[in-house]
Write an enzyme that holds these catalytic residues in place. Structure first.
Site, mmCIF file in Angstrom:
data_model
loop_
_atom_site.group_PDB
_atom_site.id
_atom_site.type_symbol
_atom_site.label_atom_id
_atom_site.label_comp_id
_atom_site.label_asym_id
_atom_site.label_seq_id
_atom_site.Cartn_x
_atom_site.Cartn_y
_atom_site.Cartn_z
ATOM 1 C CD1 TRP A 33 -46.232 86.052 -20.461
ATOM 2 C CD2 TRP A 33 -46.340 88.055 -21.449
ATOM 3 N NE1 TRP A 33 -45.295 86.861 -19.861
ATOM 4 C CE2 TRP A 33 -45.337 88.101 -20.448
ATOM 5 C CE3 TRP A 33 -46.580 89.193 -22.198
ATOM 6 C CZ2 TRP A 33 -44.597 89.242 -20.183
ATOM 7 C CZ3 TRP A 33 -45.823 90.345 -21.941
ATOM 8 C CH2 TRP A 33 -44.847 90.357 -20.950
ATOM 9 C CD GLU A 76 -37.717 94.233 -17.059
ATOM 10 O OE1 GLU A 76 -37.026 93.578 -17.861
ATOM 11 O OE2 GLU A 76 -38.118 93.759 -15.974
ATOM 12 C CD GLU A 111 -35.636 89.305 -18.002
ATOM 13 O OE1 GLU A 111 -35.916 90.510 -17.916
ATOM 14 O OE2 GLU A 111 -35.797 88.503 -17.063
ATOM 15 C CG HIS A 114 -40.218 91.424 -18.959
ATOM 16 N ND1 HIS A 114 -39.323 90.864 -18.065
ATOM 17 C CD2 HIS A 114 -41.049 90.418 -19.314
ATOM 18 C CE1 HIS A 114 -39.615 89.592 -17.895
ATOM 19 N NE2 HIS A 114 -40.666 89.298 -18.644
ATOM 20 C CD GLU A 164 -33.780 87.512 -13.960
ATOM 21 O OE1 GLU A 164 -34.826 88.174 -13.849
ATOM 22 O OE2 GLU A 164 -33.296 87.223 -15.062
ATOM 23 C CB THR A 167 -36.686 92.360 -11.560
ATOM 24 O OG1 THR A 167 -36.265 91.000 -11.718
ATOM 25 C CG2 THR A 167 -35.517 93.271 -11.867
ATOM 26 C CG ASP A 196 -42.117 86.175 -17.976
ATOM 27 O OD1 ASP A 196 -42.793 85.138 -17.873
ATOM 28 O OD2 ASP A 196 -42.193 86.949 -18.952
ATOM 29 C CD GLU A 197 -37.889 90.045 -14.435
ATOM 30 O OE1 GLU A 197 -36.879 89.312 -14.441
ATOM 31 O OE2 GLU A 197 -37.972 91.069 -15.133
ATOM 32 C CG HIS A 200 -36.126 84.662 -16.245
ATOM 33 N ND1 HIS A 200 -36.421 85.846 -16.893
ATOM 34 C CD2 HIS A 200 -36.635 83.665 -17.020
ATOM 35 C CE1 HIS A 200 -37.074 85.578 -18.015
ATOM 36 N NE2 HIS A 200 -37.216 84.265 -18.105
#
Length: 328
Positions: A33, A76, A111, A114, A164, A167, A196-197, A200
């Site tokens: 995305w 971020e 990252e 974000h 990670e 977050t 996403d976090e 990761h």
């Protein structure tokens, strides 16, 4: 062999698998995305109406919510600090562009989206003072940070595994709060950032797992070291315009705790999750010193939870320059 040379040898040994880990945990640019997927299309005839809808929905969200969303965005946006720090870790060679430096660049690229999407959303919301936010962001990048890991990859990977997941918790809770107030668009945006976090987090946790297999004692000692000194949040030097370094991080943290976005209990919970994930109770071939480190770590969550239960969060909200109550 010195500890540094052992670290370098281990990082070199693990580097052969980094390419496969990139494919496992990171998503190709053309597939993942992008911020525009969650924002009004500026080329569309409905752009102005879409912005008005964002501004109307934003009125339903309370002051503390905006403080936390701004703080998350600034954290971020300080990405240049994190990338430059990690590129300096032992075994990550950006001059020779080895596998580890490729991981850091590709992780950074993910990252980066974000802060980008959160920044644009906050700008369109009309509920925050963007200039004050921009000054805070510039201060945070200029001030840098010190997370207590030095150039040690073992300590850095413990830190990133923890951070990670932290977050993830923060963005996921913000998503739930936005959804509860009827702001589905913002909720989806924060939820996908949280996703996403989590990816990761799993990646950095696997790095640690692999190190435990080849250098268990030193990895255990590095884990103990990081938890003894406590995990420092990346925005711990947070300040507003005209302020001194670190003057408002505690107030930001209090706000996040007050609305349940990230609490001291979450900190302990993350520690326990890492202990369980790495199965440190089952690791063998430890030195006497590492055995003591393991014992310390196994007992630590209960000790910390007793302390967390005693913490009282101030009820009155600090007045941040980022968010003006009159606009709410």
């Amino acid at each position: 062999m010195s500890l540094k040379n052992v670290r370098l040898e281990v990082m070199s040994f693990l580097e052969k698998d980094v390419e496969s880990l990139i494919k496992k945990y990171l998503i190709p640019v053309e597939t993942i995305w992008q911020p525009t997927d969650f924002l009004p299309n500026s080329e569309s005839d409905t752009f102005i109406d879409d912005v008005k809808e964002i501004r109307e929905l934003s009125k339903e969200l309370p002051y503390d919510f905006w403080v936390v969303l701004v703080g998350d965005m600034i954290t971020e946006e300080a990405l240049p600090t994190y990338e430059s720090w990690l590129m300096d870790v032992e075994g990550i060679n950006q001059q020779e562009r080895n596998g580890w430096s490729k991981w850091i660049r590709h992780w950074t690229a993910e990252e980066n989206r974000h802060g980008d999407v959160l920044n644009k959303y906050l700008y369109l919301s009309g509920r925050v003072n963007m200039k004050e936010i921009e000054q805070t962001t510039q201060h945070l990048i200029a001030d840098g940070f010190d997370i207590g890991t030095a150039q040690d990859p073992y300590k850095n990977f413990v830190y990133t595994s923890f951070q990670e997941l932290a977050t993830y918790v923060s963005h996921n809770r913000v998503a739930k709060l936005a959804k509860a107030k009827g702001n589905k668009q913002l909720s989806r945006m924060c939820k996908i950032i949280a996703g996403d976090e989590m990816r990761h987090h799993h990646a950095y946790s696997e790095f640690v797992e692999r190190i435990f297999k080849v250098d268990p004692s030193q990895m255990m000692l590095a884990f103990q070291h990081m938890m003894k000194q406590k995990i420092t949040m990346p925005a711990h030097f947070l300040r507003e315009s005209g302020g001194k370094i670190g003057t408002i991080f505690e107030e930001f943290s209090n706000t996040a705790q007050r609305i349940g976005v990230y609490t001291s209990t979450d900190y302990v919970d993350i520690l326990q999750k890492l202990i369980n994930r790495w199965e440190i109770d089952k690791i063998t071939n430890l030195s006497d010193e590492a055995e003591k480190a393991r014992d310390y770590l196994m007992k630590l969550p209960n000790r910390m939870m007793r302390l967390a239960d005693r913490i009282k969060i101030p009820e009155n909200s600090y007045q941040f320059k980022w968010v003006e109550p009159a606009k709410l």
